[in-house]
Design a protein around this motif. Structure first.
Motif, PDB file in Angstrom:
ATOM      1  N   LEU A   1     -87.114 -30.887 -24.615  1.00 53.48           N
ATOM      2  CA  LEU A   1     -85.913 -30.169 -24.185  1.00 53.48           C
ATOM      3  C   LEU A   1     -84.652 -30.551 -25.071  1.00 53.48           C
ATOM      4  O   LEU A   1     -84.395 -32.060 -25.174  1.00 53.48           O
ATOM      5  CB  LEU A   1     -85.773 -30.033 -22.753  1.00 53.48           C
ATOM      6  CG  LEU A   1     -84.554 -29.505 -22.003  1.00 53.48           C
ATOM      7  CD1 LEU A   1     -84.335 -28.212 -22.358  1.00 53.48           C
ATOM      8  CD2 LEU A   1     -84.465 -29.970 -20.554  1.00 53.48           C
ATOM      9  N   SER A   2     -83.640 -29.728 -25.563  1.00 50.83           N
ATOM     10  CA  SER A   2     -82.587 -30.267 -26.270  1.00 50.83           C
ATOM     11  C   SER A   2     -81.765 -30.975 -25.378  1.00 50.83           C
ATOM     12  O   SER A   2     -81.478 -30.298 -24.134  1.00 50.83           O
ATOM     13  CB  SER A   2     -81.944 -29.203 -26.920  1.00 50.83           C
ATOM     14  OG  SER A   2     -80.452 -29.441 -27.172  1.00 50.83           O
ATOM     15  N   PRO A   3     -80.971 -32.071 -25.595  1.00 49.11           N
ATOM     16  CA  PRO A   3     -80.096 -32.795 -24.590  1.00 49.11           C
ATOM     17  C   PRO A   3     -78.943 -31.840 -24.285  1.00 49.11           C
ATOM     18  O   PRO A   3     -78.270 -32.032 -23.079  1.00 49.11           O
ATOM     19  CB  PRO A   3     -79.696 -33.894 -25.476  1.00 49.11           C
ATOM     20  CG  PRO A   3     -79.980 -33.904 -26.983  1.00 49.11           C
ATOM     21  CD  PRO A   3     -81.157 -32.853 -26.918  1.00 49.11           C
ATOM     22  N   TYR A   4     -78.438 -30.917 -25.363  1.00 48.14           N
ATOM     23  CA  TYR A   4     -77.311 -30.124 -24.959  1.00 48.14           C
ATOM     24  C   TYR A   4     -77.748 -29.353 -23.957  1.00 48.14           C
ATOM     25  O   TYR A   4     -76.813 -28.888 -22.891  1.00 48.14           O
ATOM     26  CB  TYR A   4     -77.084 -29.088 -26.208  1.00 48.14           C
ATOM     27  CG  TYR A   4     -76.124 -27.881 -25.826  1.00 48.14           C
ATOM     28  CD1 TYR A   4     -75.006 -28.261 -25.560  1.00 48.14           C
ATOM     29  CD2 TYR A   4     -76.742 -26.573 -25.945  1.00 48.14           C
ATOM     30  CE1 TYR A   4     -73.991 -27.086 -25.526  1.00 48.14           C
ATOM     31  CE2 TYR A   4     -75.755 -25.377 -25.764  1.00 48.14           C
ATOM     32  CZ  TYR A   4     -74.543 -25.976 -25.623  1.00 48.14           C
ATOM     33  OH  TYR A   4     -73.691 -24.663 -25.344  1.00 48.14           O
ATOM     34  N   VAL A   5     -79.013 -28.593 -23.746  1.00 43.47           N
ATOM     35  CA  VAL A   5     -79.360 -27.753 -22.756  1.00 43.47           C
ATOM     36  C   VAL A   5     -79.576 -28.583 -21.336  1.00 43.47           C
ATOM     37  O   VAL A   5     -79.043 -28.082 -20.333  1.00 43.47           O
ATOM     38  CB  VAL A   5     -80.798 -27.106 -22.841  1.00 43.47           C
ATOM     39  CG1 VAL A   5     -81.306 -26.037 -21.833  1.00 43.47           C
ATOM     40  CG2 VAL A   5     -80.537 -26.146 -24.418  1.00 43.47           C
ATOM     41  N   ARG A   6     -79.826 -29.607 -21.285  1.00 42.46           N
ATOM     42  CA  ARG A   6     -79.984 -30.485 -20.109  1.00 42.46           C
ATOM     43  C   ARG A   6     -78.683 -30.832 -19.630  1.00 42.46           C
ATOM     44  O   ARG A   6     -78.473 -30.768 -18.274  1.00 42.46           O
ATOM     45  CB  ARG A   6     -80.655 -32.131 -20.571  1.00 42.46           C
ATOM     46  CG  ARG A   6     -81.108 -32.608 -19.170  1.00 42.46           C
ATOM     47  CD  ARG A   6     -81.686 -33.909 -19.653  1.00 42.46           C
ATOM     48  NE  ARG A   6     -83.159 -33.917 -20.280  1.00 42.46           N
ATOM     49  CZ  ARG A   6     -84.139 -33.579 -19.433  1.00 42.46           C
ATOM     50  NH1 ARG A   6     -84.297 -33.657 -18.326  1.00 42.46           N
ATOM     51  NH2 ARG A   6     -85.423 -33.488 -20.015  1.00 42.46           N
ATOM     52  N   ALA A   7     -77.612 -31.080 -20.457  1.00 40.11           N
ATOM     53  CA  ALA A   7     -76.304 -31.337 -20.056  1.00 40.11           C
ATOM     54  C   ALA A   7     -75.693 -30.110 -19.335  1.00 40.11           C
ATOM     55  O   ALA A   7     -75.167 -30.227 -18.479  1.00 40.11           O
ATOM     56  CB  ALA A   7     -75.477 -31.655 -21.260  1.00 40.11           C
ATOM     57  N   GLN A   8     -75.895 -28.927 -20.034  1.00 41.55           N
ATOM     58  CA  GLN A   8     -75.348 -27.718 -19.439  1.00 41.55           C
ATOM     59  C   GLN A   8     -75.900 -27.391 -18.211  1.00 41.55           C
ATOM     60  O   GLN A   8     -75.369 -27.111 -17.220  1.00 41.55           O
ATOM     61  CB  GLN A   8     -75.638 -26.327 -20.371  1.00 41.55           C
ATOM     62  CG  GLN A   8     -74.964 -26.559 -21.857  1.00 41.55           C
ATOM     63  CD  GLN A   8     -73.306 -26.211 -21.748  1.00 41.55           C
ATOM     64  OE1 GLN A   8     -72.900 -27.114 -21.995  1.00 41.55           O
ATOM     65  NE2 GLN A   8     -73.022 -25.323 -21.148  1.00 41.55           N
ATOM     66  N   PHE A   9     -77.165 -27.774 -17.912  1.00 43.50           N
ATOM     67  CA  PHE A   9     -77.951 -27.316 -16.579  1.00 43.50           C
ATOM     68  C   PHE A   9     -77.342 -28.389 -15.546  1.00 43.50           C
ATOM     69  O   PHE A   9     -77.310 -28.113 -14.524  1.00 43.50           O
ATOM     70  CB  PHE A   9     -79.627 -27.473 -16.639  1.00 43.50           C
ATOM     71  CG  PHE A   9     -80.104 -26.231 -17.112  1.00 43.50           C
ATOM     72  CD1 PHE A   9     -79.937 -25.701 -18.344  1.00 43.50           C
ATOM     73  CD2 PHE A   9     -81.311 -25.732 -16.398  1.00 43.50           C
ATOM     74  CE1 PHE A   9     -80.421 -24.638 -18.491  1.00 43.50           C
ATOM     75  CE2 PHE A   9     -82.039 -24.768 -16.727  1.00 43.50           C
ATOM     76  CZ  PHE A   9     -81.467 -23.773 -17.748  1.00 43.50           C
TER      77      PHE A   9
ATOM     78  N   GLY B   1     -75.465 -26.498  -7.804  1.00 44.13           N
ATOM     79  CA  GLY B   1     -76.794 -26.354  -6.829  1.00 44.13           C
ATOM     80  C   GLY B   1     -76.685 -26.794  -5.729  1.00 44.13           C
ATOM     81  O   GLY B   1     -77.621 -27.123  -5.101  1.00 44.13           O
ATOM     82  N   ALA B   2     -75.631 -27.001  -5.202  1.00 42.87           N
ATOM     83  CA  ALA B   2     -75.284 -27.339  -3.625  1.00 42.87           C
ATOM     84  C   ALA B   2     -75.951 -28.413  -3.424  1.00 42.87           C
ATOM     85  O   ALA B   2     -76.898 -28.644  -2.577  1.00 42.87           O
ATOM     86  CB  ALA B   2     -75.716 -26.233  -2.882  1.00 42.87           C
ATOM     87  N   GLY B   3     -75.713 -29.719  -4.181  1.00 45.92           N
ATOM     88  CA  GLY B   3     -76.313 -31.031  -4.122  1.00 45.92           C
ATOM     89  C   GLY B   3     -77.728 -30.956  -4.922  1.00 45.92           C
ATOM     90  O   GLY B   3     -78.046 -32.329  -4.939  1.00 45.92           O
ATOM     91  N   LYS B   4     -78.167 -30.092  -5.381  1.00 43.07           N
ATOM     92  CA  LYS B   4     -79.566 -30.373  -5.952  1.00 43.07           C
ATOM     93  C   LYS B   4     -79.053 -30.047  -7.518  1.00 43.07           C
ATOM     94  O   LYS B   4     -78.470 -29.185  -7.886  1.00 43.07           O
ATOM     95  CB  LYS B   4     -80.457 -29.053  -5.475  1.00 43.07           C
ATOM     96  CG  LYS B   4     -81.020 -29.330  -4.124  1.00 43.07           C
ATOM     97  CD  LYS B   4     -81.837 -27.863  -4.036  1.00 43.07           C
ATOM     98  CE  LYS B   4     -81.053 -27.026  -2.729  1.00 43.07           C
ATOM     99  NZ  LYS B   4     -81.513 -25.788  -2.545  1.00 43.07           N
ATOM    100  N   ASN B   5     -79.784 -30.941  -8.395  1.00 42.45           N
ATOM    101  CA  ASN B   5     -79.629 -31.018  -9.870  1.00 42.45           C
ATOM    102  C   ASN B   5     -80.628 -29.790 -10.300  1.00 42.45           C
ATOM    103  O   ASN B   5     -81.683 -29.878 -10.375  1.00 42.45           O
ATOM    104  CB  ASN B   5     -79.979 -32.308 -10.390  1.00 42.45           C
ATOM    105  CG  ASN B   5     -79.752 -32.320 -12.034  1.00 42.45           C
ATOM    106  OD1 ASN B   5     -80.101 -31.465 -12.712  1.00 42.45           O
ATOM    107  ND2 ASN B   5     -78.868 -33.241 -12.275  1.00 42.45           N
ATOM    108  N   ALA B   6     -79.868 -28.926 -11.220  1.00 38.00           N
ATOM    109  CA  ALA B   6     -80.714 -27.756 -11.630  1.00 38.00           C
ATOM    110  C   ALA B   6     -82.001 -28.092 -12.563  1.00 38.00           C
ATOM    111  O   ALA B   6     -83.119 -27.655 -12.819  1.00 38.00           O
ATOM    112  CB  ALA B   6     -79.820 -26.831 -12.638  1.00 38.00           C
ATOM    113  N   ASN B   7     -81.875 -29.212 -13.108  1.00 39.27           N
ATOM    114  CA  ASN B   7     -82.791 -29.784 -13.949  1.00 39.27           C
ATOM    115  C   ASN B   7     -84.132 -29.865 -13.252  1.00 39.27           C
ATOM    116  O   ASN B   7     -85.078 -30.220 -13.952  1.00 39.27           O
ATOM    117  CB  ASN B   7     -82.621 -30.878 -14.786  1.00 39.27           C
ATOM    118  CG  ASN B   7     -81.542 -30.530 -15.903  1.00 39.27           C
ATOM    119  OD1 ASN B   7     -82.062 -29.837 -16.924  1.00 39.27           O
ATOM    120  ND2 ASN B   7     -80.320 -31.199 -15.968  1.00 39.27           N
ATOM    121  N   ASP B   8     -83.885 -30.276 -11.995  1.00 41.61           N
ATOM    122  CA  ASP B   8     -85.237 -30.537 -10.964  1.00 41.61           C
ATOM    123  C   ASP B   8     -85.878 -29.329 -10.693  1.00 41.61           C
ATOM    124  O   ASP B   8     -87.086 -29.351 -10.127  1.00 41.61           O
ATOM    125  CB  ASP B   8     -84.791 -31.445 -10.009  1.00 41.61           C
ATOM    126  CG  ASP B   8     -84.347 -32.826 -10.302  1.00 41.61           C
ATOM    127  OD1 ASP B   8     -84.770 -33.345 -11.410  1.00 41.61           O
ATOM    128  OD2 ASP B   8     -83.537 -33.426  -9.571  1.00 41.61           O
TER     129      ASP B   8
END
Ligand code: SPD
Length: 427
Positions: free
Chosen positions: A105-113, A118-125
């Motif tokens: 996964l590109s670090p850029y995409v991770r940072a955008q996510f 997400g109301a307290g939830k990290n989208a990457n999870d």
């Protein structure tokens, strides 16, 4: 649920995938089934369904509670699904099977996510990016100059009346137009592009509505997926569209000598990410996680990009290498592929360079204001018909008239024949 014949259906052997149309190399589906069996020793059959627009998919899950196992919404819809508690966390433990997701996964995409609220939830999870791209203008260089295409106002240019196609995606169109209408405010520092993505007041919606009603007078069609063909056949000269459709159309057009180009207008534009998620009504969570992993495997990534024209979120070196083209000028894509990628011969429509990406922003969910946007969009589109629809209807009406006339002629010939016979009999 019981299947015909009285057998109880076993959902552990079925994987229901719901994806955008034209978004993968479909020959990868049976390959996944085989790979899954090799990796887990279990059989699975994929049921693959497609949609054209985020909102269709969302409504099937949100209202219909349909039991799709893995779906592919855009960023702002992932945000909404997280806020409405519609997603399950992903499981990245694949035992002996490599984890292609985190390897690539590109670090850029991770940072955008990370920016998804997400109301307290990290989208990457809860989500793994699949494809990403920009919203911009695809244009025919024979009729439209680079200068004319460099502003969103090209969709309101009288010169292109009945040659303009607009993506039938209210959120994407709204976002570009609000950026366009506020260009002075952005330049003079009164508002940021990111703040504009959350501009949902009646006044803002009314401003976009007024503008879009002027655009509508010039529009040939609102398209979910057919804009690229219209452009390739030179029926359309200007298309507000997504970069992947742009790439696909540019390639096709080249084959027939048509010069199509794609630009991200100067006033700013949105960058979007579509990602795999597992909805809470899913029934085969294990296979869903494996599907996401398989879709992140570099060889599958390269095939999907080749077939669709869309760009993967994968930052794997072999993916970058696969798209290097020695005929192109080098561009800076270090934001995406890492610090050594400051001068790579890649297509800037696929991978915008660092300077272009600096003008981009990401969309966010509108919550309860979404309904206001949808109403505005139907007021803009109204019931009026565009040229293509009128042509199709005209052809249909003529065909029906011809059919009726030919039937009438046949039946009158038949009755003449019978009356002739009867007359002979009477004689
Ligand atoms: N044919 C597949 C198109 C998918 C494009 N997704 C773009 C979403 C922008 N919000």
């Amino acid at each position: 649920m019981f299947l015909a014949g009285g057998c109880k259906s076993d959902r552990s052997t079925v994987l229901k995938v719901y994806n955008w149309s034209d978004y993968i190399d479909e020959s990868a589906i049976p390959e996944f089934e085989q790979w899954y069996q090799e990796q887990t020793g279990e059989k699975v059959k994929v049921i693959y369904q497609t949609f054209d627009i985020n909102e269709t998919m969302l409504s099937k899950i949100e209202r219909g509670k349909e039991d799709f196992d893995v779906v592919c919404p855009s960023d702002y819809i992932i945000e909404r699904m997280l806020q409405n508690d519609l997603l399950l966390p992903l499981n990245r433990d694949f035992g002996d099977t490599p984890n292609y997701i985190d390897e690539n996964l590109s670090p850029y995409v991770r940072a955008q996510f990370d920016k998804i609220d997400g109301a307290g939830k990290n989208a990457n999870d809860y989500a793994v990016g699949f494809m990403w791209g920009t919203t911009g203008i695809l244009y025919n260089a024979k009729y439209v100059t680079d200068e004319e295409a460099s502003t969103w106002d090209v969709i309101c240019n009288e010169k292109f009346r009945d040659r303009i196609f607009i993506k039938d995606s209210p959120r994407d169109v709204y976002s570009q137009i609000i950026l366009y209408l506020h260009q002075k405010d952005i330049e003079e520092g009164r508002v940021t592009a990111d703040q504009l993505m959350r501009y949902t007041s009646d006044e803002d919606i009314a401003a976009v509505e007024t503008y879009m009603k002027r655009v509508k007078e010039l529009v040939a069609g609102w398209e979910a997926d057919f804009g690229k063909d219209q452009m390739t056949q030179e029926l359309g000269w200007v298309n507000l569209t997504w970069s992947g459709d742009g790439v696909w159309a540019i390639e096709e057009a080249k084959e027939v000598g048509v010069d199509l180009r794609y630009v991200c207008p100067k006033e700013g534009f949105t960058v979007w990410f579509d990602g795999w998620v597992i909805p809470k009504y899913a029934k085969n969570i294990k296979a869903a996680n494996y599907w996401i992993n398989f879709m992140s495997r570099p060889d599958i990534v390269i095939r999907n990009v080749d077939v669709t024209g869309y760009v993967s979120v994968s930052g794997a070196p072999e993916v970058m290498e696969a798209f290097v083209d020695e005929d192109l000028d080098p561009i800076d894509v270090s934001y995406f592929f890492g610090p050594s990628a400051t001068s790579v011969r890649l297509d800037p429509v696929l991978y915008p360079d660092k300077e272009t990406i600096a003008r981009s922003t990401m969309e966010h969910d509108w919550g309860s204001h979404t309904a206001d946007l949808v109403s505005m969009w139907s007021r803009v589109k109204g019931n009026s018909m565009n040229i293509s629809t009128i042509l199709v209807l005209a052809v249909l009406v003529i065909a029906i008239i011809l059919l009726i006339l030919s039937r009438m002629r046949k039946s009158s010939r038949r009755s003449n024949k019978y009356s002739g016979k009867n007359a002979r009999r009477r004689r």
